[in-house]
Design a protein around this motif. Structure first.
Motif: not given
Length: 74
Positions: A38-47, A56-62, A67-68
């Motif tokens: 949520e704070r942005g401390d894990i680049p490429g992932y979001h809550a 948490i989940r990885a941002n879509p990137d193909g 992926n967790i």
């Protein structure tokens, strides 16, 4: 400080309960990892705030390799 997930700890039902980050000796509890995302401390992932729990989940990137659910066990 930015973190990169490298492994996960899973509970008895296979759900992620913790995340191990590169450079860390210990597994970070999932609740803490969600706050980090949520704070942005894990680049490429979001809550994600689900109905029964947060995760948490990885941002879509193909690719699936970040992926967790596809990371190795910690």
């Amino acid at each position: 400080m930015a973190k990169k997930p490298i492994a996960v700890r899973r509970g008895d039902e296979g759900d992620t309960t913790g995340v191990k980050f590169r450079g860390d000796q210990r597994v970070t509890p999932l609740k803490t990892a969600v706050k980090m995302a949520e704070r942005g401390d894990i680049p490429g992932y979001h809550a994600v705030h689900g109905k029964s729990k947060d995760y948490i989940r990885a941002n879509p990137d193909g690719t699936k390799r970040n992926n967790i659910d596809d990371l190795p066990d910690a």
